[in-house]
Design a protein around this motif. Structure first.
Motif, PDB file in Angstrom:
ATOM      1  N   VAL A  54       4.474   7.054   7.477  1.00 21.85           N
ATOM      2  CA  VAL A  54       4.436   5.910   6.484  1.00 21.85           C
ATOM      3  C   VAL A  54       4.618   6.451   4.883  1.00 21.85           C
ATOM      4  O   VAL A  54       3.648   7.234   4.396  1.00 21.85           O
ATOM      5  N   GLN A  55       5.346   5.664   4.370  1.00 22.45           N
ATOM      6  CA  GLN A  55       5.358   5.805   2.715  1.00 22.45           C
ATOM      7  C   GLN A  55       4.668   4.790   2.053  1.00 22.45           C
ATOM      8  O   GLN A  55       3.543   4.626   1.320  1.00 22.45           O
TER       9      GLN A  55
ATOM     10  N   GLY B   4       0.930  -1.223  -0.049  1.00 26.35           N
ATOM     11  CA  GLY B   4      -0.120   0.158   0.060  1.00 26.35           C
ATOM     12  C   GLY B   4       0.868   1.309  -0.081  1.00 26.35           C
ATOM     13  O   GLY B   4       2.012   1.133   0.589  1.00 26.35           O
ATOM     14  N   MET B   5       0.294   2.155  -0.613  1.00 26.55           N
ATOM     15  CA  MET B   5       1.205   3.619  -0.578  1.00 26.55           C
ATOM     16  C   MET B   5       0.333   4.672  -0.003  1.00 26.55           C
ATOM     17  O   MET B   5      -0.741   4.933  -0.344  1.00 26.55           O
ATOM     18  N   ASN B   6       0.910   5.380   0.531  1.00 25.68           N
ATOM     19  CA  ASN B   6       0.240   6.550   1.114  1.00 25.68           C
ATOM     20  C   ASN B   6       0.187   7.711   0.195  1.00 25.68           C
ATOM     21  O   ASN B   6       1.086   8.300  -0.045  1.00 25.68           O
ATOM     22  N   CYS B   7      -1.052   7.688  -0.323  1.00 27.46           N
ATOM     23  CA  CYS B   7      -1.409   8.750  -1.358  1.00 27.46           C
ATOM     24  C   CYS B   7      -1.209  10.225  -0.730  1.00 27.46           C
ATOM     25  O   CYS B   7      -1.283  11.225  -1.718  1.00 27.46           O
TER      26      CYS B   7
ATOM     27  N   THR C 282       8.337  -5.282  13.905  1.00 30.46           N
ATOM     28  CA  THR C 282       7.857  -6.541  13.776  1.00 30.46           C
ATOM     29  C   THR C 282       6.734  -6.757  15.013  1.00 30.46           C
ATOM     30  O   THR C 282       5.741  -7.833  15.116  1.00 30.46           O
ATOM     31  N   ASP C 283       6.540  -5.719  15.814  1.00 30.28           N
ATOM     32  CA  ASP C 283       5.434  -5.718  17.012  1.00 30.28           C
ATOM     33  C   ASP C 283       4.434  -5.108  16.128  1.00 30.28           C
ATOM     34  O   ASP C 283       4.256  -3.973  15.660  1.00 30.28           O
ATOM     35  N   TRP C 284       3.426  -6.096  16.323  1.00 25.99           N
ATOM     36  CA  TRP C 284       2.048  -5.602  15.447  1.00 25.99           C
ATOM     37  C   TRP C 284       1.515  -4.241  15.891  1.00 25.99           C
ATOM     38  O   TRP C 284       0.866  -3.402  14.983  1.00 25.99           O
ATOM     39  N   THR C 285       1.372  -4.099  17.184  1.00 32.47           N
ATOM     40  CA  THR C 285       0.827  -2.827  17.684  1.00 32.47           C
ATOM     41  C   THR C 285       1.387  -1.505  17.117  1.00 32.47           C
ATOM     42  O   THR C 285       0.987  -0.842  16.772  1.00 32.47           O
TER      43      THR C 285
ATOM     44  N   TYR D 127       2.191   2.913  13.399  1.00 28.27           N
ATOM     45  CA  TYR D 127       3.131   3.417  12.115  1.00 28.27           C
ATOM     46  C   TYR D 127       2.386   3.604  10.891  1.00 28.27           C
ATOM     47  O   TYR D 127       2.341   4.812  10.320  1.00 28.27           O
ATOM     48  N   LEU D 128       1.420   2.591  10.606  1.00 27.84           N
ATOM     49  CA  LEU D 128       0.606   2.698   9.302  1.00 27.84           C
ATOM     50  C   LEU D 128      -0.356   3.931   9.586  1.00 27.84           C
ATOM     51  O   LEU D 128      -0.648   4.619   8.392  1.00 27.84           O
TER      52      LEU D 128
END
Length: 243
Positions: free
Chosen positions: A155-156, A25-28, A141-144, A149-150
Motif C-alpha cells: 500500500v502507498q 492516508g500515506m504509508n510513511c 471493492t471487497d472490504w476484507t 491490502y492496507l
C-alpha cells in the motif's frame, strides 16, 4: 435532486457535521513516501475547495484539520494550507532535488468505485500530474481484501473515511496515529505523540484535555502522514409537520 430540495420552502432542511473525516492516508514506511516533504507536496497539490464544489456540489466542508467540527479540540484558526501549487513545488524540490523529472508513479487505492469516488480520484490524479507526479488508481471493492491490502507493504496511498465512536478527540487521534494501533495503516510513528496520547487519556478537565489533543494534532500535521480532504455531513429533509 439534492440541489433542488433546499429551494423547496415546504420542506425543513437540516445539515449538520457527522464527526467524520474523509482522507488519503500515506504509508510513511514506503520508499516513495518516507520523505515528509513529498507528502506535503501531495497535500498542497489538491484543490479541496474545487473538489467539494465541482464533484460533491457543496455537500461537504473542506478539511482544514484532522479533528472535525463539533469535536472537542477542533481548532480551525490554526489551519493547514489547503492548496498552494507554488508551495507544493517547493516541497517537491526539497524532497527530490533535481530529480523531479523522473518521479515514479504513485498508487492510490480505493474501496469505493462510486461515480463520486471516481470523479474525485481522477481530479486528484490530474492535480498531481500538473505537479509532475504520475498517479495510478486501484480499486479493491471487497472490504476484507481492501483491509488486507492496507496491512500489506504494497500500500502507498489509500482513500479512507473515519467516523468517531463518541465526541472525544481520542476516538480520532489514538486509533489513527498511535504506534501500536491496528488501524494505523499510515505506519505513523512518533514517541512524542505516543507519550502525549497516553497523557491526554488521563486528563479529566475538558479544557485542558482539548488543549492537549490540539497539540497532538499539530504535531501530526507537521509531518503530513495523511491528506485531510473533507468533513462528511448528514443531510435530512422533513415535511413541515415533522417535529
Amino acid at each position: 435532486i439534492r440541489q433542488e430540495l433546499p429551494t423547496e420552502k415546504k420542506f425543513q432542511w437540516f445539515h449538520r457535521p457527522s464527526l467524520s473525516l474523509l482522507f488519503y492516508g500515506m504509508n510513511c514506511n514506503h520508499p516513495l513516501l518516507k520523505n515528509p516533504e513529498l507528502r506535503k507536496a501531495l497535500s498542497m497539490a489538491i484543490n479541496r475547495q474545487e473538489l467539494v464544489t465541482r464533484v460533491y456540489k457543496g455537500q461537504f466542508e473542506t478539511a482544514k484539520t484532522i479533528l472535525p467540527p463539533g469535536m472537542p479540540g477542533y481548532y480551525p484558526q490554526k489551519q493547514m494550507v489547503l492548496s498552494d501549487v507554488s508551495m507544493a513545488r517547493d516541497h517537491l524540490k526539497r524532497a527530490l532535488g533535481e530529480k523531479t523529472d523522473s518521479i515514479p508513479a504513485l498508487e492510490i487505492v480505493s474501496n469505493s468505485q462510486s461515480s463520486f469516488a471516481k470523479a474525485e480520484l481522477n481530479s486528484v490524479r490530474d492535480w498531481c500530474k500538473q505537479l509532475g507526479i504520475p498517479v495510478k488508481i486501484k480499486f479493491i471493492t471487497d472490504w476484507t481484501e481492501f483491509k488486507a491490502y492496507l496491512r500489506s507493504e504494497s500500500v502507498q496511498i489509500y482513500r479512507y473515511a473515519w467516523f468517531a465512536d463518541m465526541p472525544d478527540p481520542d476516538s480520532f487521534l489514538y486509533p489513527l496515529f498511535a504506534s501500536d494501533s491496528p488501524v494505523n495503516f499510515m505506519r505513523y510513528k512518533s514517541k512524542d505523540v505516543d507519550r502525549m496520547l497516553l497523557t491526554a487519556r488521563r486528563i479529566v478537565d475538558p479544557v485542558e484535555r482539548a488543549k492537549m489533543y490540539r497539540r497532538i494534532e499539530a504535531l501530526v500535521l507537521k509531518s503530513s502522514p495523511l491528506i485531510p480532504l473533507f468533513y462528511l455531513s448528514i443531510d435530512r429533509v422533513y415535511q413541515p409537520t415533522v417535529q
